[in-house]
Design a protein around this motif. Structure first.
Motif, PDB file in Angstrom:
ATOM      1  N   ALA A 144     -10.096   0.037   4.223  1.00  0.00           N
ATOM      2  CA  ALA A 144      -9.457  -1.230   4.556  1.00  0.00           C
ATOM      3  C   ALA A 144      -9.811  -2.326   3.548  1.00  0.00           C
ATOM      4  CB  ALA A 144      -9.853  -1.662   5.967  1.00  0.00           C
ATOM      5  N   VAL A 145     -11.018  -2.290   3.016  1.00  0.00           N
ATOM      6  CA  VAL A 145     -11.430  -3.298   2.032  1.00  0.00           C
ATOM      7  C   VAL A 145     -10.481  -3.294   0.846  1.00  0.00           C
ATOM      8  CG1 VAL A 145     -13.228  -3.932   0.361  1.00  0.00           C
ATOM      9  CG2 VAL A 145     -13.870  -3.284   2.690  1.00  0.00           C
ATOM     10  N   ARG A 146     -10.139  -2.125   0.350  1.00  0.00           N
ATOM     11  CA  ARG A 146      -9.235  -2.021  -0.803  1.00  0.00           C
ATOM     12  C   ARG A 146      -7.836  -2.515  -0.453  1.00  0.00           C
ATOM     13  NH1 ARG A 146     -10.807   1.139  -5.186  1.00  0.00           N
ATOM     14  NH2 ARG A 146     -12.957   1.850  -5.041  1.00  0.00           N
ATOM     15  N   LYS A 147      -7.374  -2.194   0.731  1.00  0.00           N
ATOM     16  CA  LYS A 147      -6.043  -2.657   1.151  1.00  0.00           C
ATOM     17  C   LYS A 147      -5.998  -4.189   1.201  1.00  0.00           C
ATOM     18  CE  LYS A 147      -4.412  -0.501   4.816  1.00  0.00           C
ATOM     19  NZ  LYS A 147      -4.444   0.129   6.152  1.00  0.00           N
TER      20      LYS A 147
ATOM     21  N   SER B  90      -8.332   5.627  -2.286  1.00  0.00           N
ATOM     22  CA  SER B  90      -8.111   5.802  -3.725  1.00  0.00           C
ATOM     23  C   SER B  90      -7.289   4.667  -4.332  1.00  0.00           C
ATOM     24  CB  SER B  90      -7.392   7.143  -3.975  1.00  0.00           C
ATOM     25  OG  SER B  90      -6.123   7.161  -3.324  1.00  0.00           O
ATOM     26  N   LEU B  91      -7.074   3.601  -3.569  1.00  0.00           N
ATOM     27  CA  LEU B  91      -6.287   2.479  -4.091  1.00  0.00           C
ATOM     28  C   LEU B  91      -7.013   1.809  -5.254  1.00  0.00           C
ATOM     29  CD1 LEU B  91      -5.128   0.794  -0.747  1.00  0.00           C
ATOM     30  CD2 LEU B  91      -3.690   2.043  -2.383  1.00  0.00           C
ATOM     31  N   PRO B  92      -6.317   1.552  -6.353  1.00  0.00           N
ATOM     32  CA  PRO B  92      -6.956   0.875  -7.491  1.00  0.00           C
ATOM     33  C   PRO B  92      -7.149  -0.609  -7.175  1.00  0.00           C
ATOM     34  CG  PRO B  92      -4.614   1.151  -7.929  1.00  0.00           C
ATOM     35  CD  PRO B  92      -4.896   1.866  -6.632  1.00  0.00           C
ATOM     36  N   LEU B  93      -8.246  -1.151  -7.628  1.00  0.00           N
ATOM     37  CA  LEU B  93      -8.509  -2.569  -7.408  1.00  0.00           C
ATOM     38  C   LEU B  93      -7.912  -3.393  -8.555  1.00  0.00           C
ATOM     39  CD1 LEU B  93     -12.237  -2.472  -6.221  1.00  0.00           C
ATOM     40  CD2 LEU B  93     -10.186  -2.797  -4.829  1.00  0.00           C
TER      41      LEU B  93
ATOM     42  N   TYR C 257     -21.688  -1.840   3.038  1.00  0.00           N
ATOM     43  CA  TYR C 257     -22.299  -2.651   4.083  1.00  0.00           C
ATOM     44  C   TYR C 257     -22.205  -1.988   5.466  1.00  0.00           C
ATOM     45  CZ  TYR C 257     -22.457  -6.574   0.778  1.00  0.00           C
ATOM     46  OH  TYR C 257     -22.711  -7.391  -0.310  1.00  0.00           O
ATOM     47  N   CYS C 258     -22.528  -0.702   5.534  1.00  0.00           N
ATOM     48  CA  CYS C 258     -22.526   0.037   6.804  1.00  0.00           C
ATOM     49  C   CYS C 258     -21.143   0.084   7.447  1.00  0.00           C
ATOM     50  CB  CYS C 258     -23.526  -0.565   7.794  1.00  0.00           C
ATOM     51  SG  CYS C 258     -25.218  -0.645   7.170  1.00  0.00           S
ATOM     52  N   LEU C 259     -20.094   0.051   6.641  1.00  0.00           N
ATOM     53  CA  LEU C 259     -18.742   0.218   7.167  1.00  0.00           C
ATOM     54  C   LEU C 259     -18.453   1.699   7.339  1.00  0.00           C
ATOM     55  CD1 LEU C 259     -16.794  -2.325   4.919  1.00  0.00           C
ATOM     56  CD2 LEU C 259     -17.369  -2.615   7.332  1.00  0.00           C
ATOM     57  N   ASN C 260     -17.602   2.027   8.296  1.00  0.00           N
ATOM     58  CA  ASN C 260     -17.178   3.415   8.451  1.00  0.00           C
ATOM     59  C   ASN C 260     -16.071   3.737   7.449  1.00  0.00           C
ATOM     60  OD1 ASN C 260     -14.838   2.247   9.537  1.00  0.00           O
ATOM     61  ND2 ASN C 260     -15.575   2.477  11.651  1.00  0.00           N
ATOM     62  N   ALA C 261     -15.567   4.957   7.466  1.00  0.00           N
ATOM     63  CA  ALA C 261     -14.568   5.379   6.485  1.00  0.00           C
ATOM     64  C   ALA C 261     -13.310   4.516   6.551  1.00  0.00           C
ATOM     65  CB  ALA C 261     -14.217   6.850   6.710  1.00  0.00           C
TER      66      ALA C 261
ATOM     67  N   VAL D 232       0.826  -1.210   0.000  1.00  0.00           N
ATOM     68  CA  VAL D 232       0.000   0.000   0.000  1.00  0.00           C
ATOM     69  C   VAL D 232       0.856   1.254   0.000  1.00  0.00           C
ATOM     70  CG1 VAL D 232      -1.721   1.309   1.292  1.00  0.00           C
ATOM     71  CG2 VAL D 232      -1.901  -1.189   1.144  1.00  0.00           C
ATOM     72  N   GLY D 233       1.964   1.215   0.716  1.00  0.00           N
ATOM     73  CA  GLY D 233       2.833   2.382   0.789  1.00  0.00           C
ATOM     74  C   GLY D 233       2.156   3.559   1.467  1.00  0.00           C
ATOM     75  N   LYS D 234       2.388   4.735   0.935  1.00  0.00           N
ATOM     76  CA  LYS D 234       1.825   5.944   1.525  1.00  0.00           C
ATOM     77  C   LYS D 234       0.561   6.411   0.812  1.00  0.00           C
ATOM     78  CE  LYS D 234       6.307   7.620   3.190  1.00  0.00           C
ATOM     79  NZ  LYS D 234       7.279   8.735   3.186  1.00  0.00           N
ATOM     80  N   ARG D 235       0.052   5.560  -0.086  1.00  0.00           N
ATOM     81  CA  ARG D 235      -1.147   5.942  -0.836  1.00  0.00           C
ATOM     82  C   ARG D 235      -2.381   5.955   0.058  1.00  0.00           C
ATOM     83  NH1 ARG D 235      -1.107   1.668  -5.665  1.00  0.00           N
ATOM     84  NH2 ARG D 235      -0.438   0.337  -3.907  1.00  0.00           N
ATOM     85  N   SER D 236      -3.301   6.840  -0.268  1.00  0.00           N
ATOM     86  CA  SER D 236      -4.564   6.892   0.477  1.00  0.00           C
ATOM     87  C   SER D 236      -5.352   5.626   0.186  1.00  0.00           C
ATOM     88  CB  SER D 236      -5.369   8.123   0.047  1.00  0.00           C
ATOM     89  OG  SER D 236      -6.686   8.048   0.561  1.00  0.00           O
TER      90      SER D 236
END
Length: 557
Positions: free
Chosen positions: A111-114, A87-90, A102-106, A80-84
């Motif tokens: 975290a899903v993308r990571k 905005s991580l590409p899938l 699914y009612c997840l917070n920010a 992941v590095g220092k990327r937000s």
């Protein structure tokens, strides 16, 4: 709330639906787990559901080396590095799938993308997995941290039990599951299937959305209930729920105008807003009321569909050709049916053959009324389609699963053969499709088996001699619906098509249904339980035109 609340936005959750009662799950027996999952035993206790998920996923048999939570902690910073995280590409293999929150917070949404990126790093063999974002988001909801969620996702992906299908990870597996779903819709949701055919140019494209309905459009409260049962019972549950969704869509929308230009968009919108019409309990109740075939038989059908795709070179995602209704007006000419009528027939046949185009093998107008020529032109082709037009303008026919050369197995005796994928139909004066009664109502198989030793004579209403048993199905046929999987008595197990030098018979079970004389000029029908006591056409009829069609591979010539 509890130790599994780190990623949950409780303001978006229906807290009133959550119980704070302390519950434990002590049972380990499959049948008891199955009942508890279906009843929603842990559905209203967030902490208990998290513990149950952990317990069920931990018991999944996996590859020897399966990435765990420690692996995630080792690689996440590097990947992941220092990327937000937001905005991580899938990876490409998720195919631009929806990433439901699914009612997840920010923090949870990022975290899903990571987690998905780290999964892609550890599973380079995954080439197509559009369900992964939804599964990851749901499991994160019930995880203490990202690493735990990563480990649970990895265990699901690394399952090495050949009898336990979980998530499709290749385009071949995904596409064959879509074809299998189409086959199941054709059998169990015929009214909805008829609507799909009427409003869509490519029915398979509509059915290719079936996993998106579950893992993308379905609201959190619903998909969690589905996942509860899925972790216990496996992939078959997904087919059940998708079929139930289609049944409810047809029921709610029947007779109403489409809300968009696309039936796909209408179904997606219905599933997103399903809470307006159907509760989670009612959805599952409908799903489990469907008398679906066994897990083994569905697996065999899926393998047959995979084989059909492999033979046509469709193993990676490509621009879809409109192959489901492969009846092209410029190339099709029949003296019996129109292009539209042939497309209707094409929508009934098994998905793996809907990839083919119709090929005229025999017509009485060109080849004459010779039964021997009927056989010589039809043999070597499997399956075939029989079309008949009577002098009274009636039109009927049959989809016949097995090569006519199988008739030789009975020697000089007239022996029946064919599989339960056979069906007969009427187009004129009105459209009607009739399935084989034993296959359409699997519960009759048990009753039939019980009477095997009590009745060794020919079926009621038939004076014909049947063979000693059904032939082994061709490898091109799906073993799904093969008579040997139903524990049926030999006298009725494989009685759908028969032929000799004197006649052709389509029907069987409790009596013949369609009988054609050797001169192919005359025929007769008898009303029998095989076709629900409904006549195909006049009891005695004269044939105006008879055609036999084969199935030509659209991609390999």
């Amino acid at each position: 709330m509890d130790e599994y609340s780190r990623f949950v936005d409780w303001d978006k959750m229906d807290v009133s639906a959550q119980s704070q009662d302390t519950k434990e799950l002590s049972c380990t027996e499959f049948q008891e787990l199955k009942q508890l999952a279906r009843q929603g035993y842990w559905a209203k206790n967030h902490c208990l559901r998290a513990k149950v998920y952990h317990k069920l996923i931990s018991s999944i048999p996996c590859r020897t080396v399966t990435p765990d939570a420690n692996v995630y902690r080792d690689i996440v910073v590097k990947i992941v590095g220092k990327r937000s995280s937001s905005s991580l590409p899938l990876p490409e293999f998720v195919d631009n799938s929806l990433v439901p929150t699914y009612c997840l917070n920010a923090e949870g949404v990022g975290a899903v993308r990571k987690i998905i990126l780290c999964v892609a790093n550890q599973f380079p063999d995954i080439s197509f997995c559009p369900a992964l974002p939804a599964v990851t988001a749901l499991l994160l909801h019930y995880s203490k941290d990202e690493a735990e969620c990563f480990e649970q996702v990895c265990r699901i992906l690394a399952c090495n039990d050949p009898s336990k299908r979980l998530i499709d990870q290749t385009f071949l597996a995904f596409e064959s599951s879509c074809m299998t779903f189409g086959d199941l819709v054709n059998k169990y949701c015929q009214a909805a299937h008829k609507l799909m055919v009427a409003v869509s140019e490519d029915v398979l494209e509509v059915y290719s959305d079936w996993q998106r309905w579950l893992f993308g459009e379905l609201p959190m409260a619903y998909v969690a209930r589905v996942f509860d049962v899925f972790l216990v019972e496996g992939y078959k549950v997904l087919y059940r729920v998708a079929l139930a969704l289609l049944k409810f869509f047809h029921k709610v929308r029947a007779g109403q105008p489409m809300e968009s230009d696309s039936i796909q968009q209408d179904i997606r919108a219905f599933v997103r807003d399903i809470a307006k019409s159907v509760s989670p309990e009612r959805l599952l109740e409908k799903a489990f009321a469907i008398r679906l075939f066994s897990r083994k038989e569905i697996h065999l059908l899926q393998m047959a569909n995979e084989k059909a795709l492999q033979q046509k070179g469709i193993t990676v995602k490509q621009k879809r050709q409109n192959v489901h209704l492969a009846v092209h007006a410029e190339n099709f000419k029949s003296e019996i049916v129109s292009v539209k009528e042939m497309r209707d027939i094409w929508s009934w046949i098994p998905e793996r053959f809907a990839l083919c185009q119709p090929l005229l093998l025999f017509t009485t107008l060109e080849h004459g009324c010779s039964l021997s020529r009927f056989y010589s032109h039809s043999e070597g082709h499997e399956p075939t389609l029989l079309l008949i037009k009577t002098t009274a303008k009636e039109v009927c026919g049959a989809y016949l699963s097995t090569d006519w050369s199988e008739r030789r197995r009975g020697g000089n005796k007239l022996s029946f053969f064919g599989t339960g994928e056979c069906f007969v139909f009427r187009l004129q004066p009105e459209v009607e499709r009739y399935e084989w009664v034993i296959i359409k109502h699997p519960e009759l198989a048990t009753a039939g088996a019980e009477t095997e030793n009590q009745n060794h004579s020919s079926p009621t209403g038939s004076t014909l001699c049947s063979g000693s048993g059904p032939p082994e199905p061709s490898e091109r046929l799906s073993p799904f619906l093969s008579a040997r999987h139903f524990n049926l008595p030999s006298k009725t197990a494989s009685m759908f098509m028969a032929g000799s030098s004197e006649c052709v018979i389509v029907g069987g079970g409790d009596g013949q249904a369609l009988y054609l004389d050797a001169d192919l000029n005359h025929g007769r029908t008898s009303h029998c339980n095989t076709f629900n006591n409904q006549p195909l056409c006049s009891e005695n009829f004269q044939i105006s035109v008879l055609e036999v069609w084969g199935f030509r591979d659209t991609m390999n010539g």
